[in-house]
Design a protein around this motif. Structure first.
Motif, PDB file in Angstrom:
ATOM      1  N   ILE A  14       1.174  -0.953  -0.092  1.00 58.45           N
ATOM      2  CA  ILE A  14       0.023  -0.312   0.236  1.00 58.45           C
ATOM      3  C   ILE A  14       0.833   1.038  -0.314  1.00 58.45           C
ATOM      4  O   ILE A  14       1.021   2.062  -0.708  1.00 58.45           O
ATOM      5  CB  ILE A  14      -1.004   0.186   1.270  1.00 58.45           C
ATOM      6  CG1 ILE A  14      -2.060   0.767   1.043  1.00 58.45           C
ATOM      7  CG2 ILE A  14      -0.074  -0.573   2.747  1.00 58.45           C
ATOM      8  CD1 ILE A  14      -2.451   1.650   2.058  1.00 58.45           C
ATOM      9  N   TRP A  15       2.137   1.089   0.894  1.00 57.97           N
ATOM     10  CA  TRP A  15       2.452   3.154   1.090  1.00 57.97           C
ATOM     11  C   TRP A  15       3.781   2.831  -0.175  1.00 57.97           C
ATOM     12  O   TRP A  15       3.783   3.823  -0.655  1.00 57.97           O
ATOM     13  CB  TRP A  15       3.418   2.437   2.270  1.00 57.97           C
ATOM     14  CG  TRP A  15       2.834   1.957   3.306  1.00 57.97           C
ATOM     15  CD1 TRP A  15       2.758   1.489   4.489  1.00 57.97           C
ATOM     16  CD2 TRP A  15       1.501   2.361   4.421  1.00 57.97           C
ATOM     17  NE1 TRP A  15       2.009   0.740   5.132  1.00 57.97           N
ATOM     18  CE2 TRP A  15       0.788   2.379   4.631  1.00 57.97           C
ATOM     19  CE3 TRP A  15       0.362   3.707   3.314  1.00 57.97           C
ATOM     20  CZ2 TRP A  15      -0.032   2.028   5.996  1.00 57.97           C
ATOM     21  CZ3 TRP A  15      -0.570   3.841   3.717  1.00 57.97           C
ATOM     22  CH2 TRP A  15      -1.007   3.414   5.084  1.00 57.97           C
ATOM     23  N   HIS A  16       4.092   2.177  -1.147  1.00 58.67           N
ATOM     24  CA  HIS A  16       4.869   1.780  -2.248  1.00 58.67           C
ATOM     25  C   HIS A  16       3.387   2.441  -3.323  1.00 58.67           C
ATOM     26  O   HIS A  16       3.970   3.545  -4.292  1.00 58.67           O
ATOM     27  CB  HIS A  16       5.096   1.045  -2.853  1.00 58.67           C
ATOM     28  CG  HIS A  16       5.445   0.603  -3.998  1.00 58.67           C
ATOM     29  ND1 HIS A  16       6.632   1.358  -4.220  1.00 58.67           N
ATOM     30  CD2 HIS A  16       5.430  -0.113  -5.113  1.00 58.67           C
ATOM     31  CE1 HIS A  16       7.481   1.128  -5.743  1.00 58.67           C
ATOM     32  NE2 HIS A  16       6.412   0.517  -6.167  1.00 58.67           N
ATOM     33  N   ASN A  17       2.793   1.640  -3.424  1.00 58.48           N
ATOM     34  CA  ASN A  17       1.536   1.921  -3.962  1.00 58.48           C
ATOM     35  C   ASN A  17       1.391   3.845  -3.889  1.00 58.48           C
ATOM     36  O   ASN A  17       0.811   4.621  -4.945  1.00 58.48           O
ATOM     37  CB  ASN A  17       0.132   1.085  -4.774  1.00 58.48           C
ATOM     38  CG  ASN A  17       0.673  -0.070  -5.044  1.00 58.48           C
ATOM     39  OD1 ASN A  17       1.493  -0.021  -5.809  1.00 58.48           O
ATOM     40  ND2 ASN A  17      -0.066  -1.408  -4.775  1.00 58.48           N
ATOM     41  N   VAL A  18       1.261   3.915  -2.840  1.00 58.08           N
ATOM     42  CA  VAL A  18       0.505   5.527  -2.004  1.00 58.08           C
ATOM     43  C   VAL A  18       1.334   6.866  -3.202  1.00 58.08           C
ATOM     44  O   VAL A  18       1.352   7.228  -3.297  1.00 58.08           O
ATOM     45  CB  VAL A  18       0.232   5.970  -0.880  1.00 58.08           C
ATOM     46  CG1 VAL A  18       0.745   7.197  -0.284  1.00 58.08           C
ATOM     47  CG2 VAL A  18      -0.770   4.964  -0.441  1.00 58.08           C
ATOM     48  N   ASP A  19       2.937   6.445  -2.789  1.00 59.43           N
ATOM     49  CA  ASP A  19       4.035   7.002  -3.316  1.00 59.43           C
ATOM     50  C   ASP A  19       4.105   7.080  -5.380  1.00 59.43           C
ATOM     51  O   ASP A  19       4.252   8.308  -5.551  1.00 59.43           O
ATOM     52  CB  ASP A  19       5.129   6.368  -2.856  1.00 59.43           C
ATOM     53  CG  ASP A  19       5.609   6.342  -1.632  1.00 59.43           C
ATOM     54  OD1 ASP A  19       5.312   7.915  -0.746  1.00 59.43           O
ATOM     55  OD2 ASP A  19       6.464   5.793  -0.972  1.00 59.43           O
ATOM     56  N   ILE A  20       4.044   5.851  -5.432  1.00 59.59           N
ATOM     57  CA  ILE A  20       2.900   6.521  -6.846  1.00 59.59           C
ATOM     58  C   ILE A  20       2.344   6.984  -7.368  1.00 59.59           C
ATOM     59  O   ILE A  20       2.248   8.172  -8.545  1.00 59.59           O
ATOM     60  CB  ILE A  20       3.128   4.977  -7.197  1.00 59.59           C
ATOM     61  CG1 ILE A  20       4.088   3.691  -7.615  1.00 59.59           C
ATOM     62  CG2 ILE A  20       2.302   4.705  -8.917  1.00 59.59           C
ATOM     63  CD1 ILE A  20       4.274   3.103  -7.540  1.00 59.59           C
TER      64      ILE A  20
END
Length: 327
Positions: free
Chosen positions: A19-25
């Motif tokens: 989730i947090w990686h995708n939020v960054d994207i």
């Protein structure tokens, strides 16, 4: 003992590994690969649905579950990057929750939350008969029609319950009605039934949401009393992105910050409840929040009539203090 919002955050992190990686994207694509959105919105709901669905097809069981998960992810995920927990003085909280909010919702004021998402503790509140421990509140920017929404995620003994207000120049019951109509339309598109647009449902939600909205409005007021006892000289501020090898990223704080809300005002209200103040009829009180109409512009030129939202204020304390301090 782990704070409730932090416990929910830890559970969310375990459940959604990327989730947090995708939020960054998604945050990095703002205004480039994706449409831009206002600074008061951390990440639009459409992005949270995409993160939760992980490419599921529209109308599938996975997509339906993602739509359900998105409300939880949006509130808890946004809160992760500031982690402010707001503890209202009990006297101020009581006075605020007893204040009726009549007339139109002050939309512009609600766009001034101190953080993208706040968690407000409510140890003495209930939601439709269930204990309400607290709630998250954040403002959503609907990508499709640029509509602002005030979104609550209620932390109750029966689980996490989303509640949405379509905010604009209308009343609270109209805000609930607009959300109910939109939810019914979206449910029909997915082949589901949603029959909560009835008058009784609107009335119940309107009464239940008013105390919570009053507390949120206080946080959005011009000078709310906010104090971090561990860092009394530091005010509320949003985090700044840092440049990394993976682009600009936001990093969460090491731990939540506990904000005492309205301690001075609460002390005044508390002292005003003593017997001497009541007998002498000088008990200070909280003037209810209200709209104030005023004219602006030069007297000999074009003038504009506007409405301004005035938050609750304590009145009558100066007279009371003078009287009770006399030897």
């Amino acid at each position: 003992m782990t704070l409730r919002p932090l416990a929910h955050l830890n559970q969310t992190s375990r459940q959604f590994g990327k989730i947090w990686h995708n939020v960054d994207i998604f945050r990095q694509a703002k205004g480039t690969d994706l449409p831009n959105w206002p600074s008061w919105c951390f990440l639009p709901m459409a992005a949270w649905v995409a993160i939760a669905s992980e490419g599921a097809e529209f109308g599938s069981v996975e997509m339906l579950q993602a739509a359900s998960d998105a409300s939880r992810l949006a509130a808890i995920g946004t809160w992760r990057y500031t982690q402010g927990i707001y503890r209202f003085d009990e006297y101020l909280a009581e006075a605020l929750t007893e204040t009726r909010l009549d007339g139109k919702i002050p939309t512009d004021l609600l766009l001034r939350l101190p953080e993208w998402c706040v968690y407000v503790e409510t140890p003495r509140q209930e939601w439709c008969g269930a204990t309400l421990y607290g709630f998250w509140a954040h403002v959503e920017h609907d990508i499709n029609d640029a509509r602002p929404e005030l979104r609550f995620l209620l932390d109750t003994e029966k689980g996490l319950i989303p509640q949405i207000l379509h905010i604009g120049p209308w009343t609270i019951d109209e805000a609930i009605s607009r959300w109910a109509r939109e939810a019914e339309k979206e449910a029909m598109q997915m082949g589901l039934m949603f029959s909560s647009g009835r008058a009784e449902f609107i009335r119940t939600c309107t009464l239940a949401i008013q105390p919570l909205l009053s507390m949120v409005l206080y946080l959005c007021s011009e000078e709310p009393e906010l104090k971090d006892r561990n860092f009394p000289d530091h005010g509320v501020c949003l985090p700044k992105a840092k440049r990394t090898k993976r682009g600009w990223r936001l990093f969460p704080p090491a731990k939540p910050r506990i904000w005492s809300v309205g301690q001075h005002t609460g002390d005044i209200l508390r002292r005003g409840c003593n017997k001497q103040a009541v007998e002498r009829n000088f008990r200070p009180h909280l003037r209810r929040a209200h709209w104030h109409g005023y004219w602006s512009g030069p007297r000999d030129g074009e003038r504009k009539f506007s409405f301004k939202w005035l938050p609750p204020v304590v009145v009558g304390w100066k007279v009371y203090e003078e009287e009770t301090s006399t030897p």
